[in-house]
Scaffold this active site. Structure first.
Site, PDB file in Angstrom:
ATOM      1  N   VAL A  15       0.663  -1.338   0.004  1.00 54.56           N
ATOM      2  CA  VAL A  15       0.197  -0.012   0.059  1.00 54.56           C
ATOM      3  C   VAL A  15       0.991   1.238   0.183  1.00 54.56           C
ATOM      4  O   VAL A  15       0.614   2.185  -0.914  1.00 54.56           O
ATOM      5  CB  VAL A  15      -0.983  -0.185   1.068  1.00 54.56           C
ATOM      6  CG1 VAL A  15      -1.665   1.167   1.310  1.00 54.56           C
ATOM      7  CG2 VAL A  15      -1.820  -1.252   1.125  1.00 54.56           C
ATOM      8  N   ARG A  47      13.878  -1.809   6.879  1.00 52.94           N
ATOM      9  CA  ARG A  47      14.960  -2.009   6.339  1.00 52.94           C
ATOM     10  C   ARG A  47      15.449  -1.216   5.479  1.00 52.94           C
ATOM     11  O   ARG A  47      14.626  -0.888   4.499  1.00 52.94           O
ATOM     12  CB  ARG A  47      14.976  -3.257   5.900  1.00 52.94           C
ATOM     13  CG  ARG A  47      14.845  -4.386   7.050  1.00 52.94           C
ATOM     14  CD  ARG A  47      15.228  -6.014   6.458  1.00 52.94           C
ATOM     15  NE  ARG A  47      13.971  -6.334   5.561  1.00 52.94           N
ATOM     16  CZ  ARG A  47      13.042  -6.509   5.625  1.00 52.94           C
ATOM     17  NH1 ARG A  47      12.402  -6.659   6.485  1.00 52.94           N
ATOM     18  NH2 ARG A  47      11.954  -6.934   4.451  1.00 52.94           N
ATOM     19  N   GLU A 131     -10.650   6.183   5.876  1.00 58.63           N
ATOM     20  CA  GLU A 131     -11.552   5.518   4.838  1.00 58.63           C
ATOM     21  C   GLU A 131     -10.999   4.330   4.516  1.00 58.63           C
ATOM     22  O   GLU A 131     -11.471   3.219   4.020  1.00 58.63           O
ATOM     23  CB  GLU A 131     -11.645   6.466   3.687  1.00 58.63           C
ATOM     24  CG  GLU A 131     -12.567   6.182   2.408  1.00 58.63           C
ATOM     25  CD  GLU A 131     -13.891   5.735   3.144  1.00 58.63           C
ATOM     26  OE1 GLU A 131     -14.507   4.848   2.992  1.00 58.63           O
ATOM     27  OE2 GLU A 131     -14.537   6.986   3.488  1.00 58.63           O
ATOM     28  N   GLY A 136     -11.579  -1.019   1.330  1.00 55.89           N
ATOM     29  CA  GLY A 136     -10.554  -0.382   0.394  1.00 55.89           C
ATOM     30  C   GLY A 136     -10.934   0.759  -0.367  1.00 55.89           C
ATOM     31  O   GLY A 136     -11.179   1.984   0.526  1.00 55.89           O
ATOM     32  N   GLY A 189      -3.209 -15.544  -4.976  1.00 56.99           N
ATOM     33  CA  GLY A 189      -3.015 -14.503  -4.404  1.00 56.99           C
ATOM     34  C   GLY A 189      -3.741 -13.811  -3.576  1.00 56.99           C
ATOM     35  O   GLY A 189      -3.670 -12.580  -3.073  1.00 56.99           O
ATOM     36  N   GLU A 192      -3.550 -14.923   2.242  1.00 56.23           N
ATOM     37  CA  GLU A 192      -2.192 -14.991   2.543  1.00 56.23           C
ATOM     38  C   GLU A 192      -1.883 -16.336   2.805  1.00 56.23           C
ATOM     39  O   GLU A 192      -2.647 -17.323   3.066  1.00 56.23           O
ATOM     40  CB  GLU A 192      -2.141 -14.410   4.041  1.00 56.23           C
ATOM     41  CG  GLU A 192      -2.612 -12.681   3.780  1.00 56.23           C
ATOM     42  CD  GLU A 192      -1.484 -11.841   3.189  1.00 56.23           C
ATOM     43  OE1 GLU A 192      -0.468 -12.218   2.890  1.00 56.23           O
ATOM     44  OE2 GLU A 192      -2.264 -10.778   2.657  1.00 56.23           O
ATOM     45  N   ASP A 203     -10.780 -10.211  10.385  1.00 59.55           N
ATOM     46  CA  ASP A 203     -10.672  -9.111   9.601  1.00 59.55           C
ATOM     47  C   ASP A 203     -11.999  -8.518   9.576  1.00 59.55           C
ATOM     48  O   ASP A 203     -11.718  -7.204   9.781  1.00 59.55           O
ATOM     49  CB  ASP A 203     -10.161  -9.423   8.394  1.00 59.55           C
ATOM     50  CG  ASP A 203      -9.933  -8.364   7.130  1.00 59.55           C
ATOM     51  OD1 ASP A 203      -9.299  -7.626   7.385  1.00 59.55           O
ATOM     52  OD2 ASP A 203     -11.091  -8.319   6.625  1.00 59.55           O
ATOM     53  N   LYS A 207     -13.539  -4.733  10.745  1.00 61.66           N
ATOM     54  CA  LYS A 207     -14.421  -3.599   9.941  1.00 61.66           C
ATOM     55  C   LYS A 207     -15.655  -3.509  10.572  1.00 61.66           C
ATOM     56  O   LYS A 207     -16.209  -2.408  10.390  1.00 61.66           O
ATOM     57  CB  LYS A 207     -14.292  -4.315   8.651  1.00 61.66           C
ATOM     58  CG  LYS A 207     -12.876  -4.387   8.041  1.00 61.66           C
ATOM     59  CD  LYS A 207     -12.727  -4.953   6.605  1.00 61.66           C
ATOM     60  CE  LYS A 207     -11.519  -5.294   6.157  1.00 61.66           C
ATOM     61  NZ  LYS A 207     -11.298  -5.981   4.879  1.00 61.66           N
ATOM     62  N   GLY A 309      -6.155  -4.616  -1.930  1.00 64.76           N
ATOM     63  CA  GLY A 309      -5.205  -4.371  -3.053  1.00 64.76           C
ATOM     64  C   GLY A 309      -4.545  -3.137  -2.706  1.00 64.76           C
ATOM     65  O   GLY A 309      -4.942  -2.186  -2.144  1.00 64.76           O
TER      66      GLY A 309
END
Length: 441
Positions: A15, A47, A131, A136, A189, A192, A203, A207, A309
């Site tokens: 992101v 890093r 937001e 998303g 994809g 996870e 999750d 929300k 995404g």
């Protein structure tokens, strides 16, 4: 134009990298919308030596000292896309108390301890925008927070996790089991390597807490949300839903209503449920998100789009950055949290829902009467009963039969107690499936 508005970016993963790219690609348009250019003052990362490809940013802007970056006098806005509870909470509280507005996508922190962030924002006279924390790029929280502020919202029902929606959609389309659909989601994809937060509903519960807090002007945390995941949903459940003209979705449901004493309360829950194919959420497939809002004056509203995404989430982050930057230039800040209602959260047992129950029973006379008696004892009314051979095989073979029962609306505690008693009946070989039914009469 006035002096630049300078951003401290905490995190430069998927992101964060897209935030940097969009800031670079749309710099002229963003400056025109705000009335001043946006500049990155620094980017905090874990890093320094990591290969970040062709990211359009001066390597000298990277630092491993996020707190030092936040405290700099030339930082106006802090953008946090790291996630997690700590140390993110400490960073954001520091920024807000110092009067530096915050844009965050951190749903876990907001759901666990949003109150601390809101209090710090009020103390520092700063903006707190988030937001991107739910759904998303879908413009959802700002309508709840601002556009519908003059209305009374009664119910919010949503599909807010793309991974689980992809899995359930795949099971519905192909007849696959949960494990097969999860494997496909991982290969593509959508899931996870450790999908626990998604498939167990954590999750979505975070929300749901954020949505309920905004919709009902009440502080709701993730701990207040009843949660079930989709790991127990089977191919047989999906087939049974199809037979009823339904599909199965992982829903977050936040509703306003009276408790047994007549007090106004809210209930917030996340669980898989059957919904009729005629419901607007039934057609939401793949990894898309959608939220269905029911308000008294505005009526029924639907918000739909990609809920995750890098690019969609970065879009929502930048939308907040523009709003915050404009407020800063105007010398104002948005109204703080609206939690005046302070409604109690109703326990799951008092939530009103319907059950779809599949039973393997002994195939002999009197079974249906005995089963119906259990429902009557718990004051649960039966809507429909379907009877057939166990396992879907030919009639007249074997000693077992299958009963599929759908109830009318009843308190969840009464429905759960009914199922518990059914499990103890000698004539019931097993309770093979229990799913809630939402969105129907």
């Amino acid at each position: 134009m006035t002096s630049p508005v300078r951003l401290a970016l905490l995190g430069c993963g998927t992101v964060g990298s897209d935030v940097v790219r969009l800031l670079h690609e749309q710099s002229a348009d963003l400056a025109a919308r705000i009335g001043a250019p946006l500049e990155i003052a620094g980017i905090a990362v874990r890093r320094l030596g990591r290969d970040r490809g062709d990211l359009p940013v001066d390597p000298a802007l990277f630092t491993t000292d996020p707190l030092g970056l936040i405290k700099r006098d030339d930082v106006d806005i802090v953008v946090e896309v790291v996630g997690g509870i700590e140390p993110a909470r400490g960073w954001l509280v520091e920024a807000l108390r110092a009067g530096k507005s915050v844009v965050t996508a951190n749903k876990a922190l907001l759901a666990e301890d949003g109150a601390t962030l809101h209090d710090a924002a009020a103390e520092g006279g700063a903006d707190l925008y988030y937001e991107a924390s739910v759904a998303g790029a879908i413009p959802l929280l700002r309508p709840l927070r601002e556009s519908l502020h003059g209305d009374r919202i009664n119910r919010v029902t949503g599909i807010v996790n793309g991974t689980t929606n992809f899995i359930l959609s795949a099971m519905d389309a192909t007849g696959a089991g949960f494990a097969e659909a999860l494997e496909e989601a991982t290969e593509l994809g959508y899931a996870e390597a450790d999908p626990t937060a998604d498939v167990e509903g954590f999750d979505a519960a975070a929300k749901a807490a954020i949505l309920a807090s905004l919709a009902f002007h009440t502080r709701v945390t993730a701990a207040d949300v009843y949660r079930e995941g989709i790991t127990e949903v089977t191919a047989a459940d999906v087939a049974s839903a199809k037979a009823m003209g339904c599909t199965i979705k992982l829903l977050c449901i936040a509703a306003r209503g009276a408790d047994a004493a007549g007090r106004e309360t809210v209930s917030v829950r996340v669980h898989p449920a059957m919904i009729p194919l005629t419901h607007p959420l039934a057609s939401v497939g793949d990894a898309f998100n959608a939220v269905f809002v029911e308000a008294e004056a505005a009526g029924q509203l639907m918000f739909y789009g990609r809920g995750a995404g890098g690019a969609p989430t970065a879009s929502a982050v930048l939308g907040d950055v523009v709003a915050v930057a404009r407020n800063r230039l105007a010398g104002v800040h948005a109204a703080s949290e609206s939690a005046y209602a302070d409604l109690p959260v109703r326990p799951m047992g008092e939530a009103l829902t319907r059950y779809h129950i599949s039973l393997d029973v002994t195939d002999r006379p009197g079974v249906l009467e005995a089963v119906a008696g259990v429902f009557a004892r718990h004051e649960v009314s039966i809507a429909t009963v379907r009877q057939g051979p166990a396992g879907g095989g030919p009639a007249g073979r074997g000693e077992d039969a299958e009963l599929v029962i759908v109830t009318h609306v009843a308190p969840d505690a009464a429905l759960a107690a009914t199922v518990q008693e059914l499990r103890g009946l000698p004539i019931v070989r097993s309770v093979t499936s229990v799913l809630r039914v939402e969105g129907g009469a």
